[in-house]
Motif scaffolding. Structure first.
Motif, PDB file in Angstrom:
ATOM      1  N   GLY A  32       0.824  -1.207   0.000  1.00 54.91           N
ATOM      2  CA  GLY A  32       0.000   0.000   0.000  1.00 54.91           C
ATOM      3  C   GLY A  32       0.861   1.261   0.000  1.00 54.91           C
ATOM      4  O   GLY A  32       0.626   2.169  -0.798  1.00 54.91           O
ATOM      5  N   PRO A  33       1.843   1.355   0.855  1.00 50.91           N
ATOM      6  CA  PRO A  33       2.736   2.515   0.853  1.00 50.91           C
ATOM      7  C   PRO A  33       3.670   2.494  -0.365  1.00 50.91           C
ATOM      8  O   PRO A  33       4.031   1.416  -0.870  1.00 50.91           O
ATOM      9  CB  PRO A  33       3.528   2.354   2.154  1.00 50.91           C
ATOM     10  CG  PRO A  33       2.664   1.487   3.017  1.00 50.91           C
ATOM     11  CD  PRO A  33       2.008   0.535   2.065  1.00 50.91           C
ATOM     12  N   ALA A  34       4.113   3.670  -0.785  1.00 51.38           N
ATOM     13  CA  ALA A  34       5.031   3.768  -1.916  1.00 51.38           C
ATOM     14  C   ALA A  34       6.415   3.282  -1.512  1.00 51.38           C
ATOM     15  O   ALA A  34       6.817   3.380  -0.347  1.00 51.38           O
ATOM     16  CB  ALA A  34       5.104   5.214  -2.392  1.00 51.38           C
ATOM     17  N   GLY A  35       7.140   2.733  -2.482  1.00 55.61           N
ATOM     18  CA  GLY A  35       8.513   2.318  -2.232  1.00 55.61           C
ATOM     19  C   GLY A  35       8.664   0.868  -1.846  1.00 55.61           C
ATOM     20  O   GLY A  35       9.765   0.434  -1.502  1.00 55.61           O
ATOM     21  N   HIS A 191      -4.460   4.913   4.390  1.00 57.30           N
ATOM     22  CA  HIS A 191      -4.032   5.911   3.412  1.00 57.30           C
ATOM     23  C   HIS A 191      -4.364   7.317   3.892  1.00 57.30           C
ATOM     24  O   HIS A 191      -5.529   7.607   4.184  1.00 57.30           O
ATOM     25  CB  HIS A 191      -4.735   5.679   2.066  1.00 57.30           C
ATOM     26  CG  HIS A 191      -4.389   4.367   1.434  1.00 57.30           C
ATOM     27  ND1 HIS A 191      -3.119   4.050   1.032  1.00 57.30           N
ATOM     28  CD2 HIS A 191      -5.155   3.279   1.168  1.00 57.30           C
ATOM     29  CE1 HIS A 191      -3.110   2.831   0.517  1.00 57.30           C
ATOM     30  NE2 HIS A 191      -4.327   2.330   0.596  1.00 57.30           N
ATOM     31  N   HIS A 192      -3.373   8.151   3.976  1.00 58.95           N
ATOM     32  CA  HIS A 192      -3.601   9.594   4.092  1.00 58.95           C
ATOM     33  C   HIS A 192      -3.447  10.116   2.679  1.00 58.95           C
ATOM     34  O   HIS A 192      -2.323  10.371   2.227  1.00 58.95           O
ATOM     35  CB  HIS A 192      -2.587  10.246   5.021  1.00 58.95           C
ATOM     36  CG  HIS A 192      -2.634   9.716   6.417  1.00 58.95           C
ATOM     37  ND1 HIS A 192      -1.893   8.635   6.827  1.00 58.95           N
ATOM     38  CD2 HIS A 192      -3.366  10.101   7.481  1.00 58.95           C
ATOM     39  CE1 HIS A 192      -2.149   8.400   8.105  1.00 58.95           C
ATOM     40  NE2 HIS A 192      -3.038   9.254   8.522  1.00 58.95           N
ATOM     41  N   TRP A 196       0.873  10.267   2.941  1.00 53.86           N
ATOM     42  CA  TRP A 196       1.718   9.131   3.317  1.00 53.86           C
ATOM     43  C   TRP A 196       0.832   7.989   3.794  1.00 53.86           C
ATOM     44  O   TRP A 196      -0.349   8.173   4.092  1.00 53.86           O
ATOM     45  CB  TRP A 196       2.735   9.535   4.391  1.00 53.86           C
ATOM     46  CG  TRP A 196       2.108  10.015   5.681  1.00 53.86           C
ATOM     47  CD1 TRP A 196       1.492  11.210   5.900  1.00 53.86           C
ATOM     48  CD2 TRP A 196       2.020   9.297   6.915  1.00 53.86           C
ATOM     49  NE1 TRP A 196       1.031  11.294   7.168  1.00 53.86           N
ATOM     50  CE2 TRP A 196       1.346  10.146   7.827  1.00 53.86           C
ATOM     51  CE3 TRP A 196       2.452   8.042   7.329  1.00 53.86           C
ATOM     52  CZ2 TRP A 196       1.086   9.745   9.142  1.00 53.86           C
ATOM     53  CZ3 TRP A 196       2.204   7.657   8.639  1.00 53.86           C
ATOM     54  CH2 TRP A 196       1.530   8.504   9.527  1.00 53.86           C
ATOM     55  N   ASN A 197       1.390   6.805   3.869  1.00 50.04           N
ATOM     56  CA  ASN A 197       0.593   5.599   4.091  1.00 50.04           C
ATOM     57  C   ASN A 197       1.318   4.619   5.012  1.00 50.04           C
ATOM     58  O   ASN A 197       2.550   4.625   5.091  1.00 50.04           O
ATOM     59  CB  ASN A 197       0.330   4.894   2.751  1.00 50.04           C
ATOM     60  CG  ASN A 197      -0.189   5.855   1.693  1.00 50.04           C
ATOM     61  OD1 ASN A 197      -1.347   6.207   1.667  1.00 50.04           O
ATOM     62  ND2 ASN A 197       0.723   6.330   0.822  1.00 50.04           N
ATOM     63  N   VAL A 198       0.522   3.767   5.655  1.00 49.64           N
ATOM     64  CA  VAL A 198       1.060   2.642   6.422  1.00 49.64           C
ATOM     65  C   VAL A 198       0.309   1.403   5.977  1.00 49.64           C
ATOM     66  O   VAL A 198      -0.918   1.433   5.826  1.00 49.64           O
ATOM     67  CB  VAL A 198       0.874   2.835   7.946  1.00 49.64           C
ATOM     68  CG1 VAL A 198       1.336   1.594   8.712  1.00 49.64           C
ATOM     69  CG2 VAL A 198       1.639   4.064   8.433  1.00 49.64           C
ATOM     70  N   GLY A 199       1.031   0.319   5.746  1.00 46.00           N
ATOM     71  CA  GLY A 199       0.378  -0.929   5.362  1.00 46.00           C
ATOM     72  C   GLY A 199       0.925  -2.083   6.164  1.00 46.00           C
ATOM     73  O   GLY A 199       1.967  -1.955   6.821  1.00 46.00           O
ATOM     74  N   THR A 220       4.718  -1.679   6.739  1.00 44.15           N
ATOM     75  CA  THR A 220       5.513  -0.788   5.892  1.00 44.15           C
ATOM     76  C   THR A 220       4.931   0.614   5.950  1.00 44.15           C
ATOM     77  O   THR A 220       3.741   0.789   6.219  1.00 44.15           O
ATOM     78  CB  THR A 220       5.479  -1.260   4.424  1.00 44.15           C
ATOM     79  OG1 THR A 220       4.111  -1.322   3.988  1.00 44.15           O
ATOM     80  CG2 THR A 220       6.117  -2.629   4.264  1.00 44.15           C
ATOM     81  N   THR A 221       5.779   1.582   5.714  1.00 43.17           N
ATOM     82  CA  THR A 221       5.288   2.956   5.575  1.00 43.17           C
ATOM     83  C   THR A 221       6.183   3.709   4.607  1.00 43.17           C
ATOM     84  O   THR A 221       7.390   3.433   4.517  1.00 43.17           O
ATOM     85  CB  THR A 221       5.217   3.699   6.921  1.00 43.17           C
ATOM     86  OG1 THR A 221       4.738   5.027   6.690  1.00 43.17           O
ATOM     87  CG2 THR A 221       6.585   3.800   7.594  1.00 43.17           C
ATOM     88  N   ASP A 222       5.571   4.632   3.886  1.00 42.03           N
ATOM     89  CA  ASP A 222       6.366   5.492   3.006  1.00 42.03           C
ATOM     90  C   ASP A 222       6.679   6.821   3.685  1.00 42.03           C
ATOM     91  O   ASP A 222       7.181   7.747   3.057  1.00 42.03           O
ATOM     92  CB  ASP A 222       5.681   5.708   1.656  1.00 42.03           C
ATOM     93  CG  ASP A 222       4.221   6.074   1.792  1.00 42.03           C
ATOM     94  OD1 ASP A 222       3.829   6.534   2.888  1.00 42.03           O
ATOM     95  OD2 ASP A 222       3.473   5.886   0.818  1.00 42.03           O
ATOM     96  N   ALA A 223       6.370   6.895   4.976  1.00 41.69           N
ATOM     97  CA  ALA A 223       6.768   8.087   5.729  1.00 41.69           C
ATOM     98  C   ALA A 223       8.284   8.139   5.828  1.00 41.69           C
ATOM     99  O   ALA A 223       8.963   7.114   5.747  1.00 41.69           O
ATOM    100  CB  ALA A 223       6.159   8.043   7.125  1.00 41.69           C
TER     101      ALA A 223
END
Lengths: 418, 418
Positions: A32-35, A191-192, A196-199, A220-223
């Protein structure tokens, strides 16, 4: 296929209320998060031929990570390995297998975990992502005591690197591949939108543990976050969620929860924002784990309030949640509140027997230590049951999620390894 | 009818070896020693019409007594009453009912226990045995939370005094009347022929407790002994027997063990002799309780040795004995030794995971924390299973008796009050 309860079910969300702009979904997990990219394949570790190898890769730009592991003194080889690599607070990838716990396998088992990490690091490097074994965490789940079929595992590692994908599919494949007696995969993503996101994904349909209920969970998080921020958020969240999920009181040798941050969103949330988002995802995954626990027919939340301290409330709630006589009564939809009093009375917490009150699903069944009118007639035939015990000696409160003790639990656990 | 295992079964006698001239029998109980009469009747407390009221009377010449009670902070009214009367260390009689625990019944429940004792004292006095309520212990077993039908109880007390008998019949009737979900009465008597004797009866097919496994047990002796001697013998025996019988980890609100001495033999054994005899009878009764525990299909003895201390060995053995995953594996005759390691590893005892060894029925299944060859093939299809865990860190050793976790356990306990 069993449908996990929605988090709007009364007993489900204990702690987490995603903030106003957060949207929690269950059709996405670690990708879900990027990266992040992930994959899940059938490598042939399981005799059944079902998916048994999962991979999560952090493509950065950052590789910050934190982990929480089982408190069992008997730790599986992959736990010992992953604890070592986490010392650097940096992870490129997590490789997870079902079909074997690699626990109680001695030094050779540890070497197997090490070789798996080395092999994955080499394969990722071959594909252009320079990786050291020290950046690879390893998780295993399955029967304790057997060596893994290493030829099969290493061939699977080579193969799975080719399958890495982002979006919904990669994470969902991974969530399937870590299942053992789970009947459904468990994923959640917050999802924000546009920010940014946390999955996360989790498995653990049995051996849900007292001090770390999830056997395996990868978040995971893209923060953009420091390892210290991740560690804070992860410990705060696990303490209130997985640590308070108690199906049968057993603590696995393999329990692992990892949190990886890619920084790909270029957003650096505050500690409070990060804590809230990680808690929301963990809380939802814990609810899914409870709903799919081995042999569950009832989803039960035990709350003890009015205890001297929060710690004592938790000890009391756990004692009730683990009591076989309470759990069998709930399986039978039997409002047998006397067993709740017997269980709390045996717990090492301060109480006055003449001041204890108990309610089932909001109906008072015991007031000041004595049965309330109509207590035997309370209808507990529903799937969700709340038990509230008020000790009336202080302000401490804590809740534990548990399940009933059913024929299916006995069946599943008496036939697991044979 | 289930036959309890003979005490020559390998796993059964943990501690007791009656001395050379002692003979242990199971067809006699509380009326085995001289100076005691007993009775058991169907007073109508149980809806089923089965026997539900028992009486044991000490005809003296001495009335010395000792007692051990549940450690649960929620104590039933008869426990609170009996603890008070035991302050005098003197008992003329014990009145016991099944069909209702009189627990969580508040002040009115305590008054019910008091009235029962007063009424029995008056009836015994009418029949020529001058008795005060303060000399009458009361024991109850059954569902928690309901008041007893006192008109029925008091009428039963009046009736049962007429039924008092010595010899085999009185004790056996009493042993039947205290049964709840027990399938067989439990009695044992140790005869030092022509000298002195110890007898006892017990009930407790479920809710066998961690710190006092018997719900109800009355022991008698015709030895001449001081209350201090009785107390010493009783505590030493219960610590090694009932306290180490752990079926489901629950601690009842009603657990009571009483020891009454009539002095009718005119023999004053030494403390060591008394200790040994009381231990032998308690050990045999504990074995009978295990064999008849709710839903038992396996009789299991868990021994932890090589622990730092005896206390740690006991904590470890209890942790294994209570582990639902171990217990379900044993139900399935599955030599799943990894679950034993996971259970001991989660216990608060000192250990080194790489030095733990485990044997099932004498077959090594785990050596130095790693599976032994052939471990998965050990045959556990028999009814008696011994599990020995060697921690190899010290000299502490302790054994706990337990059972498997079966479908029958779930069935019996999910349908108890409804």
């Amino acid at each position: 296929m069993t449908t996990p309860p929605s988090s709007s079910t009364p007993s489900t969300p204990l702690h987490a209320t995603p903030d106003a702009d957060g949207r929690l979904v269950r059709n996405q997990g670690v990708t879900g998060p990027a990266g992040f990219r992930a994959a899940g394949i059938a490598a042939g570790i399981k005799a059944s031929g079902r998916p048994d190898l999962a991979l999560v890769v952090n493509e950065g730009p950052e590789l910050a990570a934190a982990g929480v592991f089982t408190t069992n003194k008997v730790k599986a080889a992959p736990v010992l390995w992953s604890q070592q690599v986490l010392a650097s607070a940096s992870l490129r990838a997590v490789i997870l297998n079902s079909g074997g716990a690699n626990a109680c396998t001695g030094a050779p088992g540890f070497q197997d975990a090490h070789r798996t990490a080395e092999h994955l690091a080499a394969e990722l490097s071959n594909w252009g992502t320079e990786t050291g074994a020290i950046e690879v965490a390893v998780c295993s789940t399955g029967l304790i005591g057997d060596r893994l079929p290493m030829d099969t595992v290493l061939a699977g590692v080579t193969e799975i690197v080719h399958e890495l994908a982002g979006g919904i599919s990669g994470g969902t494949d991974a969530a399937h591949a870590i299942m053992t007696t789970d009947t459904v995969p468990k994923q959640a993503a917050l999802h924000h939108v546009g920010k940014w996101n946390v999955g996360g994904m989790a498995k653990g349909a049995g051996m849900l543990a007292p001090s770390l209920a999830t056997m395996l969970c990868v978040l995971t998080t893209d923060a953009a976050a420091t390892p210290e921020q991740l560690d804070h958020a992860l410990r705060a969240a696990t303490r209130l969620t997985f640590d308070r999920l108690d199906v049968d009181g057993a603590t696995s040798t393999n329990d692992t929860v990892l949190l990886l941050a890619s920084g790909a969103s270029n957003v650096a949330p505050s500690q409070d924002e990060l804590d809230a988002a990680v808690l929301a995802v963990c809380d939802d995954l814990a609810a899914q784990l409870m709903a799919d626990a081995e042999g569950v027919t009832k989803r039960v939340t035990i709350t003890v309030r009015g205890a001297r301290t929060e710690d004592e409330a938790l000890v009391g709630a756990r004692a009730v949640a683990r009591d076989s006589l309470v759990k069998t009564a709930l399986f039978g939809s039997d409002p047998n509140w006397g067993r709740v009093l017997a269980a709390i009375g045996a717990a090492p917490v301060e109480l006055d027997p003449d001041r204890i009150s108990v309610a089932f699903d909001g109906n008072a069944v015991c007031i000041d230590g004595v049965g309330a009118p109509g207590a035997r007639d309370v209808d507990l035939s529903g799937e969700d049951i709340t038990v509230v015990v008020d000790l009336a000696v202080g302000d401490g409160e804590a809740s534990v999620r548990t399940t009933d003790l059913s024929h299916a639990y006995v069946e599943e656990n008496s036939a697991y390894s044979s």
